[in-house]
Design a protein around this motif. Structure first.
Motif, PDB file in Angstrom:
ATOM      1  N   MET A   1       0.842  -1.199   0.000  1.00  0.00           N
ATOM      2  CA  MET A   1       0.000   0.000   0.000  1.00  0.00           C
ATOM      3  C   MET A   1       0.882   1.256   0.000  1.00  0.00           C
ATOM      4  O   MET A   1       1.832   1.337   0.776  1.00  0.00           O
ATOM      5  N   SER A   2       0.570   2.180  -0.915  1.00  0.00           N
ATOM      6  CA  SER A   2       1.418   3.381  -0.961  1.00  0.00           C
ATOM      7  C   SER A   2       0.956   4.400   0.084  1.00  0.00           C
ATOM      8  O   SER A   2      -0.185   4.380   0.546  1.00  0.00           O
ATOM      9  N   HIS A   3       1.898   5.279   0.448  1.00  0.00           N
ATOM     10  CA  HIS A   3       1.597   6.312   1.446  1.00  0.00           C
ATOM     11  C   HIS A   3       1.886   7.689   0.870  1.00  0.00           C
ATOM     12  O   HIS A   3       2.672   7.822  -0.071  1.00  0.00           O
ATOM     13  N   SER A   4       1.266   8.703   1.468  1.00  0.00           N
ATOM     14  CA  SER A   4       1.541  10.059   0.995  1.00  0.00           C
ATOM     15  C   SER A   4       2.138  10.891   2.128  1.00  0.00           C
ATOM     16  O   SER A   4       1.735  10.775   3.292  1.00  0.00           O
ATOM     17  N   TYR A   5       3.108  11.680   1.729  1.00  0.00           N
ATOM     18  CA  TYR A   5       3.881  12.491   2.673  1.00  0.00           C
ATOM     19  C   TYR A   5       3.635  13.956   2.348  1.00  0.00           C
ATOM     20  O   TYR A   5       3.616  14.344   1.179  1.00  0.00           O
ATOM     21  N   LEU A   6       3.474  14.771   3.378  1.00  0.00           N
ATOM     22  CA  LEU A   6       3.236  16.206   3.162  1.00  0.00           C
ATOM     23  C   LEU A   6       4.289  17.006   3.912  1.00  0.00           C
ATOM     24  O   LEU A   6       4.419  16.894   5.143  1.00  0.00           O
ATOM     25  N   VAL A   7       5.045  17.794   3.156  1.00  0.00           N
ATOM     26  CA  VAL A   7       6.099  18.635   3.739  1.00  0.00           C
ATOM     27  C   VAL A   7       5.550  20.052   3.902  1.00  0.00           C
ATOM     28  O   VAL A   7       5.036  20.638   2.946  1.00  0.00           O
TER      29      VAL A   7
END
Ligand code: FAD
Length: 322
Positions: A1-7
């Protein structure tokens, strides 16, 4: 499962802060193949900076642009960030370990019910997960930590993570997020800027610091001249701040700023443990002190036993020639 990162990117004086690029680099290392790294810009008139975040590795940039966000306000920025989180649905958020990041990150983690690791100086992939490095006990030990579940929040100490080289032809999406100014419990009436900090101390490559040994506010003059020649910033020990020789904004140490420049020059600083907590991660430490027994020499790569009022002008003269 892919994940999303927020900077969560930060700007100062209309320019992106270096720590924003370092935080993208940290997110890229924490991410696995197939994951997405996005960035968010909150402020006023900042839309033009989105391209720079994309060229440094962000796949998508969310922009919340509103006159009411020109200055940092915890409630306003938190509301703006929540709108972005609602749109981006990130699994992980990364902030700079800056005055803003230190305030906004735990607030966001609490809202999301997320775990938080603060003040990381490194990240690596180990056994299929991101492992973060952070100094503890005022830099006397290093801790390695990992999350056991998403969502998570991390803050990244400035000047520790190598930035990815900018790729001007990188493409990415820019998404504008609407913001409705809420009624705030506090408002900023005026911002009085101090003129001293020409270069951001936390991000400076060279820091020249003065201690009680400078003996007066005027004693910082030779340090400022050397900083000018080396393109560095001036810092101070708490001893110098307490004596009224300089502003507390310059204080480096356990209760001041943490700096990790390429070169740190300590002038007339004894080297108390609380001061070392803020500068011992510097790549090269040079100490100038007239006491050969001063503890600062124990952490220094190069030591000069002498009077700073003689040594510093000589260094300035030599560097000017170079
Ligand atoms: P001093 O210890 O007085 O040293 C001055 C040095 O200058 C001496 O080594 C002397 O030999 C040298 N000197 C004098 N004249 C000359 C000259 N002409 N040329 C060359 N050398 C000269 N300190 C911090 O810096 N940052 C912090 O964040 C911090 N947080 C603290 C938190 C707590 C809870 C506590 C208790 C203390 C904290 N301190 C902090 C204070 C710290 O313990 C020291 O008191 C302080 O760092 C001393 O500052 P200094 O080295 O400038 O002064």
């Amino acid at each position: 499962m892919s994940h999303s990162y927020l900077v969560v990117a930060e700007s100062k004086g209309g320019l992106l802060r270096q720590v924003s690029f370092e935080t993208i680099a940290a997110a890229k290392t924490a991410a696995e193949d197939g994951d997405h790294v996005a960035a968010v810009l909150i402020g006023s008139g900042l839309s033009s900076l989105a391209g720079e975040l994309i060229s440094h590795g962000a796949d998508k940039v969310y922009v919340v642009d509103h006159a009411g966000l020109a200055n940092y306000n915890p409630e306003a920025y938190s509301k703006a960030l929540q709108s972005v989180i609602g749109a981006a649905l990130p699994d992980a958020l990364l902030f700079g370990h800056t005055a803003i990041g230190k305030d906004l990150a735990p607030r966001t983690a609490a809202i999301l019910g997320a775990g938080q690791i603060s003040d990381i100086t490194g990240v690596e992939q180990k056994d299929g997960r991101a492992v973060f490095t952070r100094p503890i006990y005022a830099g006397k030990a290093i801790e390695k930590k990992a999350f056991t579940s998403f969502p998570w929040v991390v803050t990244v100490r400035p000047s520790n993570i190598a930035v990815q080289e900018a790729q001007e032809d990188r493409s990415g999406e820019v998404v504008n997020i609407a913001y409705e100014a809420p009624s705030l419990r506090t408002v900023i009436l005026e911002v009085v800027r101090k003129t001293s900090g020409k270069i951001d101390l936390a991000e400076a490559k060279v820091v020249i610091s003065g201690g009680r040994g400078v003996k007066s506010p005027g004693g910082f003059k030779p340090l400022e001249e050397l900083a000018g020649v080396l393109g560095g910033a001036v810092g101070a020990s708490r001893g110098a701040c307490d004596a009224g020789y300089c502003d507390y904004a310059l204080q480096i140490g356990q209760t001041g700023k943490v700096v990790t420049p390429e070169i740190y020059i300590a002038c007339g600083i004894s080297g108390a443990i609380q001061h070392l907590a803020g500068m011992s991660g510097s790549r090269v430490i040079i100490a100038i002190n007239k006491d050969p027994e001063a503890p600062i020499f124990k952490v220094a790569d190069y030591g000069i036993v002498g009077d700073l009022f003689e040594v510093v002008p000589l260094l300035t003269e030599e560097f000017r020639k170079a």
